[in-house]
Design a protein around this motif. Structure first.
Motif, PDB file in Angstrom:
ATOM      1  N   LEU A   1       0.842  -1.061  -0.067  1.00  0.00           N
ATOM      2  CA  LEU A   1       0.157   0.065  -0.066  1.00  0.00           C
ATOM      3  C   LEU A   1       0.816   1.144   0.018  1.00  0.00           C
ATOM      4  O   LEU A   1       1.734   1.372   0.757  1.00  0.00           O
ATOM      5  CB  LEU A   1      -0.821   0.045   1.294  1.00  0.00           C
ATOM      6  CG  LEU A   1      -1.743   1.144   1.491  1.00  0.00           C
ATOM      7  CD1 LEU A   1      -2.920   1.595   0.300  1.00  0.00           C
ATOM      8  CD2 LEU A   1      -2.364   1.334   2.839  1.00  0.00           C
ATOM      9  N   PHE A   2       0.760   2.084  -1.057  1.00  0.00           N
ATOM     10  CA  PHE A   2       1.585   3.231  -1.116  1.00  0.00           C
ATOM     11  C   PHE A   2       0.829   4.825  -0.973  1.00  0.00           C
ATOM     12  O   PHE A   2      -0.509   4.522  -1.442  1.00  0.00           O
ATOM     13  CB  PHE A   2       2.334   3.482  -2.355  1.00  0.00           C
ATOM     14  CG  PHE A   2       3.081   4.726  -2.874  1.00  0.00           C
ATOM     15  CD1 PHE A   2       4.328   4.900  -1.959  1.00  0.00           C
ATOM     16  CD2 PHE A   2       2.411   5.833  -2.942  1.00  0.00           C
ATOM     17  CE1 PHE A   2       5.022   5.805  -2.184  1.00  0.00           C
ATOM     18  CE2 PHE A   2       3.181   6.978  -3.533  1.00  0.00           C
ATOM     19  CZ  PHE A   2       4.414   6.975  -2.947  1.00  0.00           C
ATOM     20  N   VAL A   3       0.964   5.557   0.186  1.00  0.00           N
ATOM     21  CA  VAL A   3       0.326   6.534   0.405  1.00  0.00           C
ATOM     22  C   VAL A   3       1.148   7.862   0.088  1.00  0.00           C
ATOM     23  O   VAL A   3       2.382   7.952   0.790  1.00  0.00           O
ATOM     24  CB  VAL A   3      -0.203   6.622   1.945  1.00  0.00           C
ATOM     25  CG1 VAL A   3      -0.917   7.906   2.330  1.00  0.00           C
ATOM     26  CG2 VAL A   3      -0.901   5.278   2.130  1.00  0.00           C
TER      27      VAL A   3
ATOM     28  N   ALA B   1      -0.551   4.657   5.994  1.00  0.00           N
ATOM     29  CA  ALA B   1      -0.047   3.715   5.301  1.00  0.00           C
ATOM     30  C   ALA B   1       0.103   2.429   6.230  1.00  0.00           C
ATOM     31  O   ALA B   1       1.165   1.923   6.795  1.00  0.00           O
ATOM     32  CB  ALA B   1       1.426   3.965   4.676  1.00  0.00           C
ATOM     33  N   ASP B   2      -1.134   1.247   6.215  1.00  0.00           N
ATOM     34  CA  ASP B   2      -1.154   0.399   7.156  1.00  0.00           C
ATOM     35  C   ASP B   2      -1.496  -0.888   6.002  1.00  0.00           C
ATOM     36  O   ASP B   2      -2.293  -0.881   5.560  1.00  0.00           O
ATOM     37  CB  ASP B   2      -2.014   0.781   7.993  1.00  0.00           C
ATOM     38  CG  ASP B   2      -3.222  -0.419   8.303  1.00  0.00           C
ATOM     39  OD1 ASP B   2      -2.758  -1.431   8.351  1.00  0.00           O
ATOM     40  OD2 ASP B   2      -4.339  -0.005   8.477  1.00  0.00           O
TER      41      ASP B   2
ATOM     42  N   GLY C   1      -4.129   7.265  -2.647  1.00  0.00           N
ATOM     43  CA  GLY C   1      -3.141   6.120  -2.348  1.00  0.00           C
ATOM     44  C   GLY C   1      -3.168   4.846  -3.373  1.00  0.00           C
ATOM     45  O   GLY C   1      -4.174   5.202  -4.462  1.00  0.00           O
TER      46      GLY C   1
ATOM     47  N   ALA D   1       7.353   0.698  -4.893  1.00  0.00           N
ATOM     48  CA  ALA D   1       7.150   1.477  -3.585  1.00  0.00           C
ATOM     49  C   ALA D   1       8.596   1.886  -3.172  1.00  0.00           C
ATOM     50  O   ALA D   1       8.505   2.945  -2.527  1.00  0.00           O
ATOM     51  CB  ALA D   1       6.048   0.935  -2.856  1.00  0.00           C
TER      52      ALA D   1
ATOM     53  N   ARG E   1       4.547   7.132   1.882  1.00  0.00           N
ATOM     54  CA  ARG E   1       5.019   6.032   2.891  1.00  0.00           C
ATOM     55  C   ARG E   1       4.430   4.802   2.327  1.00  0.00           C
ATOM     56  O   ARG E   1       3.595   4.854   1.630  1.00  0.00           O
ATOM     57  CB  ARG E   1       4.420   6.282   4.371  1.00  0.00           C
ATOM     58  CG  ARG E   1       4.927   7.452   5.035  1.00  0.00           C
ATOM     59  CD  ARG E   1       3.604   8.135   5.411  1.00  0.00           C
ATOM     60  NE  ARG E   1       3.089   9.065   4.886  1.00  0.00           N
ATOM     61  CZ  ARG E   1       1.669   9.094   5.012  1.00  0.00           C
ATOM     62  NH1 ARG E   1       1.054   8.582   6.022  1.00  0.00           N
ATOM     63  NH2 ARG E   1       1.083   9.945   4.116  1.00  0.00           N
ATOM     64  N   SER E   2       4.592   3.678   2.789  1.00  0.00           N
ATOM     65  CA  SER E   2       4.339   2.491   2.106  1.00  0.00           C
ATOM     66  C   SER E   2       4.528   1.419   3.209  1.00  0.00           C
ATOM     67  O   SER E   2       5.043   1.387   4.012  1.00  0.00           O
ATOM     68  CB  SER E   2       4.789   1.975   0.902  1.00  0.00           C
ATOM     69  OG  SER E   2       6.284   1.756   1.108  1.00  0.00           O
TER      70      SER E   2
END
Lengths: 322, 222
Positions: free
Chosen positions: A163-165, A173-174, A243, A251, A261-262
């Motif tokens: 997951l990229f934010v 980014a969880d 995201g 990422a 963040r990822s």
């Protein structure tokens, strides 16, 4: 033909007045000035093309090319060149690899990136690649089954979904995607990027992970579906998405890692992303060397550095998923 | 800057001009002066790429280029290796088709603008039809040719959808400048994409400036 008939039907030299006018017109039409202007225009158009041809290589690139005569030998078919069709998730890895191979082995990689499904379709339609690096097995095995490759190749790495934010997004980014569900309900999430599940392996994996969290249906109206996973990364980074689910290998590339963040998504939330390399039929000789290189410790170290899981046993040839 | 992509774009544009302008001249001259039945059908077919979505054109071209089709067989017979799709030659063929209206229409307008009595007068003064073409029609229609060349050049450089579908973004073979920009965007290299975009912007600007300048010069024969 028709023109000649028309002319012949006409009485010659109708009137003197007409003829004088013709002469004037003819003269005017081909007057020097117009001819010159016309020639200049053609010359300019041609020059535009030719100049472009001349300047196509800056001096440093030209010097580098001169060192490898075989490189200049032609656009394709030159020895020392390997044409690779590669999954978009491999982009940053291959750019690294390409520098190493160029310096140490004089091997020139020409890479076309895309979604594995699209690349497979191109190969089935006769696209002139030597190597196919697919991000999951079904596409690679479809090509192999079509008799377009030498054997079934080898699995060289395992992809991970992340997951990229991007910076500025309100998402957390969880990797367990818990915050994604909350953000969907509290209005923090407007757009979310994934690759196209029908032909991009990471898109397929993203869909499976979202389904595992029962987020696929609620998220659907907000999805930005990218052509391939690199485009999904681009959407997540700069295309207005809050995201995205993309390849971990992308990422952690500096271009993304520095601007967001990822977090890794658990690998068992989606089907495996077994990256498989195929040597295609009629592949040029250096392609074999490139394929062999993918199984070396040096290549494995590079793969690990780029966020790929490493395969230790070469189970490639015998393995068949379906 | 991806110079190889720019080289491919310029080669594509040059080939399109060299192959298409003579063909377009024949078509345009015929369209301008013929009144036979079927003329409007031909004119419609030629204009089709103007309005056809690039994906539709790309789809049909890929179908036509697929291994086993007559076109692919012809390509092999002419010494082509591999497949016509995803080759530079296939791209040139596609460029001939998607540029057809851009080449034919300006030349056709230019021929139409030549009053019939000018050609009649030339014949009357004993010029053969070939001489009439070279010495009367061509100079008078020249602004149309300049427009056609500039448009074909600019459009060959700029076309994206058809090129991506038919060419497939193969580095050093079919990755043209406009496809390279798309590729650089996906590589998250916006600086590189920006440089190439600026170059294409400049080239397009020059092409349109040439068209405008030639349009201003266009004068009647009187």
């Amino acid at each position: 033909m028709r023109l000649r008939e028309e002319r012949d039907r006409r009485p010659r030299g109708k009137t003197d007045g007409d003829e004088g006018r013709v002469a004037r017109l003819a003269r005017a039409a081909v007057s020097r000035r117009q001819l010159l202007a016309g020639t200049a225009k053609v010359a300019f158009a041609t020059a535009l093309g030719l100049v472009g041809h001349g300047v196509r290589t800056p001096p440093e690139a030209r010097a580098a090319e001169a060192k490898r005569v075989e490189h200049i030998a032609g656009r394709t078919g030159a020895p020392g060149v390997v044409a690779v069709a590669a999954a978009s998730s491999l982009r940053f890895l291959l750019e690294d690899l390409r520098r190493v191979l160029r310096k140490e082995d004089g091997l020139e990689l020409r890479v076309s990136y895309g979604a594995s499904g699209n690349l497979a379709r191109q190969i089935m339609r006769g696209a002139p690649f030597d190597i196919f690096l697919a991000a999951d097995e079904p596409w690679a095995l479809a090509v192999a089954k079509g008799g377009l490759s030498e054997g079934a190749g080898l699995v060289f790495g395992l992809g991970r979904l992340a997951l990229f934010v991007p910076d500025g997004s309100a998402l957390v980014a969880d990797g367990t995607l818990d915050d994604l569900g909350r953000a969907l309900n509290d209005g923090r999430l407007m757009r979310f990027a994934i690759a196209n599940p029908t032909h991009a392996p990471y898109g397929r994996a993203a869909k499976e992970a979202l389904e595992a969290k029962a987020l696929w249906q609620p998220l659907r109206p907000r999805l930005l579906i990218a052509e391939n996973v690199a485009q999904a990364a681009q959407y997540a980074l700069s295309g207005g998405a809050d995201g995205g689910l993309i390849a971990a290998s992308l990422a952690r590339a500096p271009a993304l890692a520095g601007r967001g963040r990822s977090a890794l998504v658990p690998a068992d939330w989606h089907g495996p992303l077994r990256h498989r390399a195929l040597l295609l039929r009629k592949a040029r000789k250096p392609a074999r060397a490139f394929l062999a290189f993918l199984a070396t410790p040096a290549a494995r170290a590079l793969l690990a550095r780029h966020g790929f899981g490493v395969v230790h046993s070469n189970d490639g040839v015998a393995r068949n998923n379906d | 800057m991806d110079w190889r992509a720019i080289d491919i774009s310029l080669s594509l544009a040059l080939w399109a001009i060299v192959l298409l302008i003579p063909l377009a001249t024949l078509l345009a001259r015929w369209l301008a002066w013929t009144r036979v039945r079927g003329r409007s059908l031909v004119a419609t077919l030629i204009a089709l790429p103007l309005v056809l979505p690039p994906t539709v054109l790309g789809f049909y071209l890929l179908e036509a280029f697929a291994p086993g089709t007559p076109l692919a067989a012809l390509f092999r017979a002419l010494g082509g290796s591999g497949s016509l799709a995803f080759s530079f030659e296939g791209l040139v063929l596609a460029a001939l088709i998607f540029n057809l209206p851009f080449a034919v229409q300006p030349i056709e307008r230019a021929f139409e603008a030549i009053p019939p009595h000018v050609r009649e007068a030339a014949w009357v003064s004993g010029l053969g039809s070939w001489q009439t073409f070279w010495r009367i029609e061509l100079p008078l229609a020249w602004p149309g040719f300049v427009t056609a060349i500039a448009l074909v050049f600019a459009h060959s450089l700029g076309e994206f959808g058809v090129v991506l579908m038919v060419g497939g973004n193969i580095e050093g073979v079919t990755r043209t400048a406009s496809v390279a920009i798309y590729d650089k965007m996906q590589a998250l290299d916006s600086a590189g994409a920006g440089r190439m975009s600026l170059l294409l912007l400049a080239i397009s600007f020059v092409a349109i400036a040439i068209v405008n300048a030639s349009a201003r010069r266009r004068g009647g024969p009187e």
